[in-house]
Design an enzyme around this catalytic site. Structure first.
Site, PDB file in Angstrom:
ATOM      1  N   ASP A 105       0.830  -1.202   0.000  1.00  0.00           N
ATOM      2  CA  ASP A 105       0.000   0.000   0.000  1.00  0.00           C
ATOM      3  C   ASP A 105       0.867   1.256   0.000  1.00  0.00           C
ATOM      4  O   ASP A 105       2.100   1.200   0.126  1.00  0.00           O
ATOM      5  CB  ASP A 105      -1.003  -0.013   1.164  1.00  0.00           C
ATOM      6  N   LEU A 106       0.216   2.394  -0.143  1.00  0.00           N
ATOM      7  CA  LEU A 106       0.907   3.671  -0.316  1.00  0.00           C
ATOM      8  C   LEU A 106       1.906   3.946   0.804  1.00  0.00           C
ATOM      9  O   LEU A 106       3.003   4.472   0.562  1.00  0.00           O
ATOM     10  CB  LEU A 106      -0.136   4.803  -0.379  1.00  0.00           C
TER      11      LEU A 106
END
Length: 318
Positions: A105-106
């Site tokens: 994820d980011l």
């Protein structure tokens, strides 16, 4: 000999099997001017087109890559919000595409595997192979023994129960405490959700191993490296695929005894101790477990000591 069209396109390095199956379902693949369907068989004399472009049947030599993803990059090829995709930092390819093995994820950094072999990527991500993913996690505050037990025994999440296969403390200063955790499935944001379910806040998350491949010490954030021969062999063996002949040939040329481990990083100009978060796995490339077995002590700091990786049968290296 005929094979399924999605398998042929994946073997040519155009994408993962799952991605290619999506193209077929959307009518973007044609065989001999006829729209292909899932399961269609193709042979050497068939003409395959993807979005109008003829795909040559000659197979490219595959590549395998480790990328050290920084926080803030996304694992998609494009983003309407303008955030940088991980693919923008990878070497350019001709006639092939990089396929990401899983996602981060980011706000998670660390190891991302890429390959042009879509069949390998598909198997590495498939739940049936249960490849281990190892993470270094920094959390806020103390984690009581009862909470650790819950994380190892199982916690009920919205998409079913989950747990850590391994949970090891790795020290820390003040309010920050480092742990190494191992999971054997790729559910979305699983590590963060497990900690959140027991009321513990994660302040930093780094993937340091995927199956038998480790991030290593010498790979800077935002940089990539080609996998070594032993690492590639270990990946194929972990998912029960034959090792490509090109890799076998490289192994024969290399000969026995040559060190294939990535170069170790240098200390900063100012010297001083290495931060806990920057001491990656002490497992040698290709020597970690592929399916099933536990990792033992293979994260920042190795066995928890503040020295370097151990030589087999010898003292720890500093």
């Amino acid at each position: 000999m005929s094979e399924r069209v999605q398998k042929v396109l994946a073997a040519r390095g155009l994408g993962s099997r799952r991605e290619i199956e999506g193209w077929i379902e959307r009518g973007e693949v044609k065989v001999n001017q006829r729209t292909a369907k899932l399961g269609d068989q193709v042979g050497p004399n068939d003409v395959i087109r993807v979005r109008g472009r003829v795909i040559h049947m000659a197979e490219h030599a595959h590549r395998w890559l480790v990328y050290h993803k920084p926080v803030g990059e996304i694992c998609s090829r494009s983003d309407p919000e303008g955030r940088k995709p991980v693919f923008a930092s990878l070497p350019r390819l001709k006639g092939q595409r990089w396929v990401a093995v899983g996602r981060l994820d980011l706000n998670t950094s660390g190891l991302l595997l890429f390959t042009t072999d879509g069949e390998l990527a598909n198997r590495l991500m498939h739940p049936s192979h249960s490849l281990e993913r190892e993470y270094a996690v920094r959390v806020l505050g103390e984690v009581p023994d009862d909470t650790r037990r819950m994380l190892l025994e199982g916690v009920e999440l919205e998409d079913g129960p989950a747990r850590f296969d391994v949970l090891e403390e790795r020290g820390g200063d003040g309010a920050n405490h480092w742990f190494h955790v191992v999971v054997s499935e790729g559910r979305n944001r699983l590590v963060r959700r497990l900690w959140d379910a027991v009321g513990v806040t994660v302040s930093r998350l780094i993937r340091v191993r995927y199956g038998p491949v480790v991030l290593g010490r010498g790979l800077k954030t935002g940089a990539s490296r080609d996998l070594e021969v032993r690492e590639v062999e270990a990946l194929y063996e972990a998912v029960e695929l034959p090792v490509p002949e090109s890799i076998r040939e490289r192994g024969r040329r290399r000969g026995p005894g040559r060190n294939t481990r990535p170069a170790r990083g240098k200390r900063g100009k100012s010297g001083g101790r290495v931060r806990e978060a920057d001491r990656w796995s002490s497992t040698k490339p290709g020597s970690g477990p592929g399916k099933g077995g536990k990792t033992g002590r293979s994260g920042p700091g190795g066995s928890g000591r503040k020295d370097g990786p151990r030589k087999p049968g010898g003292r720890a290296r500093s």
